[in-house]
Scaffold this motif. Sequence first.
Motif, PDB file in Angstrom:
ATOM      1  N   PHE A 169      22.610   8.446  23.265  1.00  0.00           N
ATOM      2  CA  PHE A 169      22.368   9.882  23.319  1.00  0.00           C
ATOM      3  C   PHE A 169      21.003  10.268  22.776  1.00  0.00           C
ATOM      4  O   PHE A 169      20.482  11.328  23.123  1.00  0.00           O
ATOM      5  N   ILE A 170      20.413   9.452  21.926  1.00  0.00           N
ATOM      6  CA  ILE A 170      19.058   9.756  21.458  1.00  0.00           C
ATOM      7  C   ILE A 170      18.074   9.630  22.620  1.00  0.00           C
ATOM      8  O   ILE A 170      17.184  10.470  22.804  1.00  0.00           O
ATOM      9  N   ASP A 174      16.021  12.555  24.713  1.00  0.00           N
ATOM     10  CA  ASP A 174      14.583  12.461  24.942  1.00  0.00           C
ATOM     11  C   ASP A 174      14.234  12.636  26.417  1.00  0.00           C
ATOM     12  O   ASP A 174      13.208  13.242  26.757  1.00  0.00           O
ATOM     13  N   ARG A 175      15.075  12.104  27.311  1.00  0.00           N
ATOM     14  CA  ARG A 175      14.810  12.189  28.754  1.00  0.00           C
ATOM     15  C   ARG A 175      15.429  13.433  29.401  1.00  0.00           C
ATOM     16  O   ARG A 175      15.304  13.589  30.621  1.00  0.00           O
ATOM     17  N   TYR A 176      16.067  14.247  28.625  1.00  0.00           N
ATOM     18  CA  TYR A 176      16.715  15.427  29.196  1.00  0.00           C
ATOM     19  C   TYR A 176      15.649  16.419  29.683  1.00  0.00           C
ATOM     20  O   TYR A 176      14.608  16.617  29.038  1.00  0.00           O
ATOM     21  N   SER A 185      20.562  20.380  21.915  1.00  0.00           N
ATOM     22  CA  SER A 185      20.456  19.374  20.852  1.00  0.00           C
ATOM     23  C   SER A 185      21.314  18.161  21.198  1.00  0.00           C
ATOM     24  O   SER A 185      22.114  18.177  22.148  1.00  0.00           O
ATOM     25  N   THR A 186      21.142  17.117  20.420  1.00  0.00           N
ATOM     26  CA  THR A 186      21.936  15.897  20.648  1.00  0.00           C
ATOM     27  C   THR A 186      23.422  16.175  20.449  1.00  0.00           C
ATOM     28  O   THR A 186      24.272  15.636  21.180  1.00  0.00           O
ATOM     29  N   GLU A 187      23.767  17.018  19.478  1.00  0.00           N
ATOM     30  CA  GLU A 187      25.170  17.342  19.233  1.00  0.00           C
ATOM     31  C   GLU A 187      25.772  18.126  20.393  1.00  0.00           C
ATOM     32  O   GLU A 187      26.944  17.917  20.738  1.00  0.00           O
TER      33      GLU A 187
END
Length: 470
Positions: A169-170, A174-176, A185-187
């Motif tokens: 998910f990190i 980053d690629r989102y 956010s990641t959450e």
Amino acid sequence: MAAGADVRDILELAGGDNDGPISKKDFINSEKKKAKKTTETLTFKRPEGMHREVYALLYSDKNRDAPPLLPSDTTQGYRTVKAKLGCKRVRPWKWMPFTNPARRDGAVFHHWRRMAEEGKDYPFARFNKAVQVPVYSEQEYQMYLHDDGWTKAETDHLFDLCKRFDLRFIVVHDRYDHQQYRKRSTEDLKERYYNICGKLTKVRAATGTEPKMYVFDAGHERRRKEQLERLFNRTPDQVAEEEYLMQELRKMESRKKDREKKAQDLQKLITAADTNTEMRRAERKATKKKLPLKREMEKPTVPETAGIKFPDFKSAGVTLRSQRMKLPSSVGQKKIKAIDQILTEREVDLNPMPTEEIVQMFNELRSDLVLVYELKQAHGNCEYEQQMLRHRYEALLKAGGGGVPVGPPGGGGLEAPGGPEVPAWPGPDDIKGEAKEQIIDVVGAPLTPNSRKRRESASSSSSIKKVKKP
């Protein structure tokens, strides 16, 4: 000194058995002896490379029995075995191309491989483990997965990235595509993915079964990261303050434990003194009534913490009555010296005539002296702590600018405006103690070993002086 046979064995020389005088038996039985020697040497020959002392542990001339262990191959001995290369044909190798099934770009690589394995799959392809990302249909999305905060295109983009990067998910964050879609956010990405997985698992599960669903707590994860960020952004002053507070907390806990322990010890001493008094009263009443009591019943059952616990000589055999007056090893040297000093000043014989009554009364007297010594010492400790707390209170008043007024040393209360007279806190001059007990830690830090020794010696000396007084 070594025998001749040992010297010949060391030098590896043959012979030695025919050096003596020749007799008639030697000529008659010479062939039989030679046959026996040849068989023995062939059977029990020392392996090459083995030392004589090591071989003597396995076989000796005195013991002609076969040793329990012998190397089966005596030709090699204890030398390192060389590689035995066979005469078979070498398997041919070939520089051949191969493709990795884990790659989807169709890249072709080359490596050396045996010709017998030509055409087989790449052996390391079995280590390629892919994450199974669920796939949903248009109907399932509209019925179960619809969310006002997420569009279908954004959800499809999220699942495509999760499949490409194996739920890292990190990397997904980053690629989102934050320009085309809303910034997440990641959450948020994790929460959306695992919510969809849980709903699909629940919908697709068979009737009557409870599937296992993974629940992701996004709020807890956000709070955890916020707490870590605060912890990381602390200043050196805040770190030092936290360490100081932790040290003060440990000191407070240690002082609390010490106070509780001292209170328990003092309560035990008081209970022991009360028990002694009650037992003596009961004995006096029994003596007045002239009740027949056994000698074992005459001895008071004093707890272990009260005075001295003398050993009971109940073993079979003859024993001296004077042994019952011997102090046990559990009594310390300070207490023994204090007892001897008091008895000497009171002109009491240290070794009286050991009759039954004298032994019992003498032991009770010394037990009472030890009990009084311990009570005096506990009383001195309490006075010392009270004095220390009083000085700490005065120091805090001075540091705080005099929040609560302190009365004069001469006594007298303070008159509050419009109210009765308020009793003042007693001054330092009202405390009666020894000169050695005036060494006080005003700050309230825990006692050091040296200060504790001085306090114990001062309290013991004061207790002895008080016992001396009539």
